[in-house]
Design a protein around this motif. Sequence first.
Motif, PDB file in Angstrom:
ATOM      1  N   PRO B  92      37.204 -41.465  64.914  1.00 27.80           N
ATOM      2  CA  PRO B  92      38.167 -42.412  66.211  1.00 27.80           C
ATOM      3  C   PRO B  92      37.372 -41.734  67.461  1.00 27.80           C
ATOM      4  CG  PRO B  92      38.684 -39.782  65.285  1.00 27.80           C
ATOM      5  CD  PRO B  92      36.942 -40.093  64.672  1.00 27.80           C
ATOM      6  N   THR B  97      34.918 -40.787  77.014  1.00 26.19           N
ATOM      7  CA  THR B  97      34.179 -40.179  78.610  1.00 26.19           C
ATOM      8  C   THR B  97      33.452 -38.850  77.983  1.00 26.19           C
ATOM      9  OG1 THR B  97      35.691 -38.976  78.965  1.00 26.19           O
ATOM     10  CG2 THR B  97      35.893 -40.912  79.610  1.00 26.19           C
ATOM     11  N   SER B 158      37.544 -35.747  84.345  1.00 26.14           N
ATOM     12  CA  SER B 158      37.803 -37.665  83.955  1.00 26.14           C
ATOM     13  C   SER B 158      39.308 -37.801  83.773  1.00 26.14           C
ATOM     14  CB  SER B 158      36.333 -37.681  82.279  1.00 26.14           C
ATOM     15  OG  SER B 158      37.087 -36.629  81.848  1.00 26.14           O
ATOM     16  N   THR B 163      41.841 -40.065  77.280  1.00 28.03           N
ATOM     17  CA  THR B 163      43.116 -39.895  77.153  1.00 28.03           C
ATOM     18  C   THR B 163      43.804 -38.484  76.530  1.00 28.03           C
ATOM     19  OG1 THR B 163      41.856 -40.261  74.661  1.00 28.03           O
ATOM     20  CG2 THR B 163      41.876 -42.173  75.765  1.00 28.03           C
TER      21      THR B 163
HETATM   22  C1  LIG Z   1      32.754 -37.812  84.771  1.00 23.98           C
HETATM   23  C2  LIG Z   1      33.303 -36.720  83.896  1.00 23.98           C
HETATM   24  C3  LIG Z   1      34.064 -35.579  84.133  1.00 23.98           C
HETATM   25  C4  LIG Z   1      34.593 -34.450  83.279  1.00 23.98           C
HETATM   26  N1  LIG Z   1      34.965 -33.798  83.649  1.00 23.98           N
HETATM   27  C5  LIG Z   1      35.510 -32.763  82.227  1.00 23.98           C
HETATM   28  C6  LIG Z   1      36.407 -31.643  83.168  1.00 23.98           C
HETATM   29  O1  LIG Z   1      36.499 -31.164  83.559  1.00 23.98           O
HETATM   30  N2  LIG Z   1      36.437 -31.456  81.513  1.00 23.98           N
HETATM   31  C7  LIG Z   1      36.735 -31.313  80.182  1.00 23.98           C
HETATM   32  O2  LIG Z   1      36.933 -30.906  79.268  1.00 23.98           O
HETATM   33  N3  LIG Z   1      35.817 -32.362  80.031  1.00 23.98           N
HETATM   34  C8  LIG Z   1      35.454 -33.117  81.222  1.00 23.98           C
HETATM   35  N4  LIG Z   1      35.031 -34.566  80.878  1.00 23.98           N
HETATM   36  C9  LIG Z   1      34.250 -34.594  79.433  1.00 23.98           C
HETATM   37  C10 LIG Z   1      35.446 -35.410  78.818  1.00 23.98           C
HETATM   38  O3  LIG Z   1      36.041 -36.531  79.630  1.00 23.98           O
HETATM   39  C11 LIG Z   1      37.244 -34.899  78.064  1.00 23.98           C
HETATM   40  O4  LIG Z   1      36.479 -34.613  76.857  1.00 23.98           O
HETATM   41  C12 LIG Z   1      37.973 -35.761  77.320  1.00 23.98           C
HETATM   42  O5  LIG Z   1      38.765 -35.321  76.837  1.00 23.98           O
HETATM   43  C13 LIG Z   1      37.346 -37.089  76.574  1.00 23.98           C
HETATM   44  O6  LIG Z   1      38.287 -38.243  76.237  1.00 23.98           O
HETATM   45  P1  LIG Z   1      37.752 -39.435  75.050  1.00 23.98           P
HETATM   46  O7  LIG Z   1      39.434 -40.092  75.478  1.00 23.98           O
HETATM   47  O8  LIG Z   1      37.047 -39.982  76.823  1.00 23.98           O
HETATM   48  O9  LIG Z   1      37.310 -39.281  74.639  1.00 23.98           O
HETATM   49  P2  LIG Z   1      36.558 -39.841  73.387  1.00 23.98           P
HETATM   50  O10 LIG Z   1      34.661 -38.990  74.455  1.00 23.98           O
HETATM   51  O11 LIG Z   1      36.393 -41.546  73.386  1.00 23.98           O
HETATM   52  O12 LIG Z   1      35.878 -38.229  72.512  1.00 23.98           O
HETATM   53  C14 LIG Z   1      35.817 -37.219  72.185  1.00 23.98           C
HETATM   54  C15 LIG Z   1      36.141 -37.355  70.678  1.00 23.98           C
HETATM   55  O13 LIG Z   1      37.389 -37.051  70.115  1.00 23.98           O
HETATM   56  C16 LIG Z   1      37.185 -37.870  69.209  1.00 23.98           C
HETATM   57  N5  LIG Z   1      38.672 -38.173  69.252  1.00 23.98           N
HETATM   58  C17 LIG Z   1      39.031 -39.300  70.795  1.00 23.98           C
HETATM   59  N6  LIG Z   1      40.287 -39.457  69.848  1.00 23.98           N
HETATM   60  C18 LIG Z   1      41.165 -38.784  69.148  1.00 23.98           C
HETATM   61  C19 LIG Z   1      41.918 -39.174  68.413  1.00 23.98           C
HETATM   62  N7  LIG Z   1      43.416 -39.659  68.632  1.00 23.98           N
HETATM   63  N8  LIG Z   1      42.096 -38.429  67.516  1.00 23.98           N
HETATM   64  C20 LIG Z   1      41.104 -37.627  66.635  1.00 23.98           C
HETATM   65  N9  LIG Z   1      39.669 -37.569  67.705  1.00 23.98           N
HETATM   66  C21 LIG Z   1      39.584 -38.174  68.482  1.00 23.98           C
HETATM   67  C22 LIG Z   1      36.192 -38.676  69.479  1.00 23.98           C
HETATM   68  O14 LIG Z   1      35.664 -38.801  67.907  1.00 23.98           O
HETATM   69  C23 LIG Z   1      34.954 -37.464  69.747  1.00 23.98           C
HETATM   70  O15 LIG Z   1      34.466 -36.913  69.359  1.00 23.98           O
HETATM   71  C24 LIG Z   1      34.082 -34.726  81.994  1.00 23.98           C
HETATM   72  C25 LIG Z   1      33.545 -36.310  81.866  1.00 23.98           C
HETATM   73  C26 LIG Z   1      33.198 -37.105  82.541  1.00 23.98           C
HETATM   74  C27 LIG Z   1      32.082 -38.703  82.236  1.00 23.98           C
END
Ligand SMILES: Cc1cc2nc3c(=O)[nH]c(=O)nc-3n(C[C@H](O)[C@H](O)[C@H](O)COP(=O)(O)OP(=O)(O)OC[C@H]3O[C@@H](n4cnc5c(N)ncnc54)[C@H](O)[C@@H]3O)c2cc1C
Lengths: 319, 501
Positions: B92, B97, B158, B163
């Motif tokens: 998934p 990010t 982020s 999402t």
């Molecule tokens: C600049 C920067 C700052 C950040 N700051 C923070 C912060 O302050 N706090 C924090 O907690 N994190 C932070 N993060 C980390 C990240 O943004 C979070 O973990 C965020 O929730 C990931 O969301 P995504 O949509 O990008 O998920 P993805 O990176 O696409 O996926 C993350 C994980 O979730 C799973 N996944 C995604 N969607 C689903 C779904 N619908 N069902 C089941 N599994 C799914 C994926 O398989 C993967 O294991 C930061 C990242 C960056 C790059």
Amino acid sequence: MTATRALEVNDPALLSFAEEVGERDSGLVAVAGGRTRWGVGGALDPAARVLTAPTGIVDYVPDEMTVRVRAGTTVAELHAALAEQGQRTGLPERGGTVGGAVAVGENSMFVLGRGRVREAVLQVRYVSDQGRIITGGGPTVKNVTGFDIPRLMVGALGTLGCLAEFILRTNPIPALTRWLVSDNVDPFAILDTVLQPGAILWDGRQTWVQLEGHPPGVEAEQRRLEAIGSFTETKGPPETPTHRWSLKPSELADAAQFGDQPWLASIGVGTVWASQPQPHRPLDPGVQALTDRVSEQFDPANRLNPGRRPGVSNPTGGS
Amino acid sequence: MAGFLGSVRRRITPQGLRDAQQDAAADPVVRLLSDALSADRVRIDGAHRSLHGHDASVFDGGVSGPVCYPTSTEEVQAIMRIAKEHKRNIVPRGAGTGLAGGAIPLGAPIVVAVTKMNRILEVDVENRVAWVEPGVINLDLTKHLQPLGFHFAPDPSSQQVCTIGGNVANNSGGPHCLAYGVTNSHVLAIEVVLPSGDAVMLGGVDAEPAGLDLRGAFIGSEGTLGIATRVCVRLTPNPPAVKTLLLSFASIGDAASTVSSIIADGIVPAALEVMDQRITQAVENYVQAGYPTDAGAVLLAEVDGLAESIEVDAERIAQIGREQGALEVRVAADEAERAALWKGRKTAFGAVAQIAPDYYLHDTVVPRSALADVLEKVYEIAERHDLTVVNVFHAGDGNLHPLLAFDARKEGVLDRVHAAGAEILRVCLDAGGVLSGEHGIGLEKQKFMDEFFTDDDLEHQNRLRQSFDPGCRTNPGKVIPTGHSCADIAALKRVSNEVWV
Ligand SMILES: Cc1cc2nc3c(=O)[nH]c(=O)nc-3n(C[C@H](O)[C@H](O)[C@H](O)COP(=O)(O)OP(=O)(O)OC[C@H]3O[C@@H](n4cnc5c(N)ncnc54)[C@H](O)[C@@H]3O)c2cc1C
């Protein structure tokens, strides 16, 4: 691995509890707490050996806002020790043990102010179906290391493991707590008036509101309440009828469903204490199948707290 | 994402991509997926597969199989059933990010990107919940709720791109989770498509949903238990009043002890964020937020709630700060000043580019009373490995983010980055800390899991995994270290040898 970080549990109280639970071939076992919610989830298999969990507060660091406590400790004893440092937890106070409160998972009447039981548990230690001591979660207030085993244990009625010890999150006891009661306020308007009430309770005639916080904040909230109804100060919440219902907050408006005997509804939460049991709500078949697979994985011999089935309960009583 | 060790990522040659595309076109599974969705929502071109080969972590990318963009629960179910039938793995994915490699495809799995499932389905003010699809962007949800007087409390840095599905999978946090709690406290129900293809609703809007808390078990499972297709989030009322304080200190140690004294005093601020001098200077250069650049560290403290109450807390925080030797205590005079301070904090990672071209952001939690001591050791470790470290972190809950900044083109630097990172992690564990506070385990920290958990503990985590995903086909090879997790490794080998190179 370094010497300062011992992963193996060496608390003698936990080790002897694990021995009592025994390995897979050691027969049926159950754990009794304060027996305040003994009937929840169905009758215990009478063939089960009934054990009690180890007791005592192991480590309390008020500055860290966490406490390590063994499962057999009563919530009253825990909260008395925490209160000396101006703290408390989200566990309900109704005569039972910490392990019982987590196993049953029902929230306190003051859940709006104190949070849910499931949010209070940072780390859990339990004895597995194989008599092994398992640790899930971790000691810090924020943690995403591995799967969230603590959440799985809350409300599992001890069917996935015999609860032995927890690290719980504590919260500061606010400087002021005040109870107000009104007989002319619209209970559903209160949530839009008060920012963070500790509880809003309604019995069809009267409405009780618990306000907590710094005195100037409580005074200000009271003034806002007095603009939508007339309130008088009171000592505390009313008695609760014995049966516990779980509804959506929006479903509370239909009071006819609670019957013509006394009831008390928690506005904004959806809990109702009624004189008759809630009509049975079966689990969705898909969720039931998944639940069965979890049970099968954690206790294939069905030896832990046999007879109890999370979700099949028709719980009674308690606040 | 620039700066994330781009230079060490696996380079896939154009010829390699063309070959892979030809293999893919011949793959019967691609046809089945295209029939179930539509041809334009099942992508096998090199650009897509390369883009979905990595996330925002430092890891070499994997190779993705077909990238699917479902638009409904039914389509996700169809994908899962095809994957099951043909013994393919799935990963998934949200916005990509993640910082721990959670969304990196291993063994050319089917990538299920939920970014087109981005509708806010219902805002139910009466029950104070909203139902959303998993691809909704965190900040879009909060903006949507703003006019109604509510917001979604978890605010990762982020949040402009990540999402809600990703937040759920990683149990994400943010600066304002100190008082309000992380994602787990704000998600009441999740519709999940299981690896079997069945859809189940975990949790509920009623006070105490019956049965096991499978909702709670799913949150933070990093995509290994199924795909979230609908999420019911709690609405948090916007606080009527906010006060933001900026405290500056001669040393980061003083800032850290102020943080633990504030917590020990029984105050629960909305946020307590610390930045050291190096990052503060970089931030000032970058966005001119109004931070003092001559202080050893700054503490951003925010209290929110009733105007009458936050007055008391703000006063007390200022007093504690002065007792701990604050050089300056400033209260943001207006919304513009407050917004500038937060902009500075939230763009800190962007500002790092001025220090070095690459960085590795760590994430651990220690007891708050250990913060000052652990930070001292972190600087010492970085110095010993000849690396630059900056610290900008969620101090209120002890959540450290040591950021190692370096130039990956320099010979041998990566080895030092990894060695220093491992040492930092062990110092945190020794201080009573944990492996991750919000980024998760993913691929990054699997190898450290057995320094935190026993074999038995890990075996029990695998029991949970197995009950959702008996075939270990959903995001295999993540979280639970190899050797403890079901058939992961065997499955990976099998698939990668089949069709997708
Ligand atoms: C600049 C920067 C700052 C950040 N700051 C923070 C912060 O302050 N706090 C924090 O907690 N994190 C932070 N993060 C980390 C990240 O943004 C979070 O973990 C965020 O929730 C990931 O969301 P995504 O949509 O990008 O998920 P993805 O990176 O696409 O996926 C993350 C994980 O979730 C799973 N996944 C995604 N969607 C689903 C779904 N619908 N069902 C089941 N599994 C799914 C994926 O398989 C993967 O294991 C930061 C990242 C960056 C790059």
